[in-house]
Write a protein that holds these residues in place. Structure first.
Motif, mmCIF file in Angstrom:
data_model
loop_
_atom_site.group_PDB
_atom_site.id
_atom_site.type_symbol
_atom_site.label_atom_id
_atom_site.label_comp_id
_atom_site.label_asym_id
_atom_site.label_seq_id
_atom_site.Cartn_x
_atom_site.Cartn_y
_atom_site.Cartn_z
ATOM 1 N N GLY A 50 9.934 27.718 -37.978
ATOM 2 C CA GLY A 50 9.734 27.618 -39.295
ATOM 3 C C GLY A 50 8.068 27.216 -39.576
ATOM 4 N N PRO A 51 7.565 27.380 -40.889
ATOM 5 C CA PRO A 51 6.194 26.769 -41.063
ATOM 6 C C PRO A 51 6.018 25.313 -41.055
ATOM 7 N N ARG A 52 4.840 24.771 -40.672
ATOM 8 C CA ARG A 52 4.578 23.682 -40.523
ATOM 9 C C ARG A 52 4.878 22.661 -41.968
ATOM 10 N N GLY A 53 4.594 23.386 -43.024
ATOM 11 C CA GLY A 53 4.639 23.045 -44.338
ATOM 12 C C GLY A 53 5.742 23.692 -45.298
ATOM 13 N N ASP A 54 5.480 23.844 -46.355
ATOM 14 C CA ASP A 54 6.579 24.448 -47.393
ATOM 15 C C ASP A 54 6.610 25.804 -47.033
ATOM 16 N N GLY A 55 7.380 26.517 -46.975
ATOM 17 C CA GLY A 55 7.576 28.003 -46.833
ATOM 18 C C GLY A 55 6.897 28.852 -48.233
ATOM 19 N N ARG A 58 4.561 27.328 -50.380
ATOM 20 C CA ARG A 58 3.228 26.983 -50.632
ATOM 21 C C ARG A 58 2.422 26.506 -49.175
ATOM 22 N N PRO A 59 1.343 27.089 -49.144
ATOM 23 C CA PRO A 59 0.537 26.758 -47.831
ATOM 24 C C PRO A 59 0.026 25.441 -47.568
ATOM 25 N N GLY A 60 -0.199 24.824 -48.543
ATOM 26 C CA GLY A 60 -0.541 23.085 -48.298
ATOM 27 C C GLY A 60 -1.732 23.076 -47.707
ATOM 28 N N SER A 61 -1.684 22.012 -46.557
ATOM 29 C CA SER A 61 -2.861 21.841 -45.902
ATOM 30 C C SER A 61 -2.803 23.027 -44.746
ATOM 31 N N LEU A 62 -3.914 23.765 -44.820
ATOM 32 C CA LEU A 62 -3.957 25.032 -43.737
ATOM 33 C C LEU A 62 -4.410 24.332 -42.423
ATOM 34 N N MET A 63 -4.042 24.987 -41.349
ATOM 35 C CA MET A 63 -4.316 24.710 -39.901
ATOM 36 C C MET A 63 -5.135 25.855 -39.560
ATOM 37 N N SER A 64 -6.102 25.637 -38.342
ATOM 38 C CA SER A 64 -6.687 26.661 -37.712
ATOM 39 C C SER A 64 -5.893 27.189 -36.664
ATOM 40 N N ILE A 83 6.264 32.615 -42.980
ATOM 41 C CA ILE A 83 5.053 32.244 -42.625
ATOM 42 C C ILE A 83 3.992 32.737 -43.844
ATOM 43 N N ASN A 84 3.333 31.875 -44.498
ATOM 44 C CA ASN A 84 2.531 32.412 -45.321
ATOM 45 C C ASN A 84 0.819 32.297 -45.527
ATOM 46 N N TYR A 85 0.590 31.807 -44.118
ATOM 47 C CA TYR A 85 -0.900 32.384 -43.890
ATOM 48 C C TYR A 85 -1.164 32.885 -42.368
ATOM 49 N N ALA A 86 -2.125 33.553 -42.213
ATOM 50 C CA ALA A 86 -2.535 34.286 -40.968
ATOM 51 C C ALA A 86 -2.716 33.262 -39.880
ATOM 52 N N GLU A 87 -3.535 32.240 -40.021
ATOM 53 C CA GLU A 87 -4.015 31.216 -39.054
ATOM 54 C C GLU A 87 -2.680 30.599 -38.370
ATOM 55 N N GLU A 88 -1.891 30.418 -39.200
ATOM 56 C CA GLU A 88 -0.436 29.639 -38.380
ATOM 57 C C GLU A 88 0.168 30.807 -37.553
ATOM 58 N N ALA A 89 0.368 31.995 -38.177
ATOM 59 C CA ALA A 89 0.980 32.845 -37.390
ATOM 60 C C ALA A 89 0.138 33.287 -36.112
ATOM 61 N N ILE A 90 -1.289 33.179 -36.219
ATOM 62 C CA ILE A 90 -1.925 33.528 -34.799
ATOM 63 C C ILE A 90 -1.590 32.147 -33.863
ATOM 64 N N GLY A 91 -1.642 30.963 -34.608
ATOM 65 C CA GLY A 91 -1.351 30.082 -33.607
ATOM 66 C C GLY A 91 0.058 30.171 -32.730
ATOM 67 N N ILE A 92 0.847 30.484 -33.441
ATOM 68 C CA ILE A 92 2.368 30.801 -32.987
ATOM 69 C C ILE A 92 2.361 31.723 -32.086
ATOM 70 N N VAL A 93 1.885 32.788 -32.457
ATOM 71 C CA VAL A 93 1.983 33.588 -31.381
ATOM 72 C C VAL A 93 1.273 33.587 -30.105
ATOM 73 N N ARG A 94 0.080 32.650 -30.046
ATOM 74 C CA ARG A 94 -0.607 32.392 -29.013
ATOM 75 C C ARG A 94 0.125 31.316 -28.036
ATOM 76 N N ALA A 95 0.753 30.458 -28.716
ATOM 77 C CA ALA A 95 1.613 29.463 -28.138
ATOM 78 C C ALA A 95 2.861 30.184 -27.375
#
Length: 313
Positions: free
Chosen positions: A126-131, A133-139, A167-179
């Motif tokens: 799941g997302p780090r934050g709220d599904g 609302r993006p809230g605090s965005l990660m790189s 997932i509600n923003y691309a940067e979090e998705a990119i990080g998960i895919v890389r992990a």
């Protein structure tokens, strides 16, 4: 026994069924209190585990009746560091939890799987934050570091694949895919959208998918849309573009309400199961590559049965 690579949704043209809205079913239909909307703590004792198993059984039996694959999602949407801390779980506790849940899912797979109905154990992230609302965005680098522990636990416990949900923003998705790539675990990414078909950040679904694919060299096995009603994203999927062929599954909400309206609702809006089934059929007629069919908030076995009747008679 793990599912073979050839049995994964990304490697077959056949449809896969999955479940509905686990958390909304437990809260609104069963009256179970789920702090932070987290279902994974129920698996820590025999009574809770039995309730989770009873929840999944009707969905699995629908797949068995139609001799199609089933994607068994682990109830680990909230089993990450920040949400776990709110529930009193340390990072070490969560590593144990995520491994135990995968092993439980594997036991369910071994109990029900047949040659015609492979059951794929899918570790849910799941997302780090709220599904909603993006809230605090990660790189992307921050997101990779944050989600790596859960991905590694899934891999080490023998999950067949993982899916990043809501997932509600691309940067979090990119990080998960890389992990997941670093761990050698197949990964799907499921975005959620607002009533206008765009992500909460304002990015279009097309742009988000292109950005993730460009940053990860096409890393996701496929993409999905979840936690939104088809009325919210049908038009977005009606546009042209090669990105549409990357959308391999739908897990829609039962309700046409916005995320903000759902957050404020005290009663469950189950919508119209038959209408939902017809909308899935229309999407599948237009997008023959849609393979994974399931539900999200407000849906239960009635909605999935209607989807089956419409799409898999």
């Amino acid at each position: 026994m793990a599912a073979s690579i050839s049995s994964l949704p990304s490697m077959t043209d056949g449809p896969f069924l999955t479940d509905g809205g686990l958390e909304t079913t437990l809260v609104f239909h069963d009256g179970i209190d789920l702090p932070c909307f987290a279902a994974f703590p129920l698996l820590r004792d025999e009574k809770g585990r039995g309730r989770i198993e009873r929840y999944y059984e009707p969905y699995i039996r629908m797949a068995l009746a139609r001799r199609i694959g089933f994607l068994l999602d682990t109830p680990t949407w909230r089993a990450n560091r920040d949400w776990g801390a709110r529930l009193g779980y340390s990072p070490e506790d969560l590593e144990v939890v995520n491994r135990e849940v995968v092993r439980w899912a594997r036991s369910m797979s071994e109990l029900y799987a047949t040659p015609d109905t492979p059951i794929v154990v899918n570790g849910v992230i799941g997302p780090r934050g709220d599904g909603y609302r993006p809230g605090s965005l990660m790189s992307p680098d921050q997101a990779q570091d944050y989600h790596a522990a859960q991905v590694s636990a899934f891999r080490d416990a023998g999950a067949d694949m993982a899916s990043a949900m809501t997932i509600n923003y691309a940067e979090e998705a990119i990080g998960i895919v890389r992990a997941a790539g670093s761990a050698g675990l197949p990964i799907a990414v499921s975005f959620t959208v607002e009533t206008d078909g765009s992500l909460a950040t304002g990015d279009s679904l097309a742009d988000a998918i292109r950005r993730v694919d460009d940053a990860t060299h096409g890393g996701p096995a496929y993409y999905m849309i979840n936690c939104a009603h088809p009325d919210h994203f049908e038009d977005a999927l009606g546009t042209d573009g090669s990105w549409i062929r990357r959308v391999g599954g739908i897990r829609a909400n039962a309700s046409t309400k916005s995320h903000a309206e759902l957050d404020e609702s005290l009663e469950l809006d189950i919508g119209d199961p038959a209408d939902l089934g017809r909308r899935y059929r229309a999407l599948r007629d237009r997008m023959g590559h849609l393979r994974v069919l399931g539900g999200c908030c407000g849906t239960d076995h009635r909605h999935i049965a209607a989807i089956c009747e419409a799409c898999l008679p």
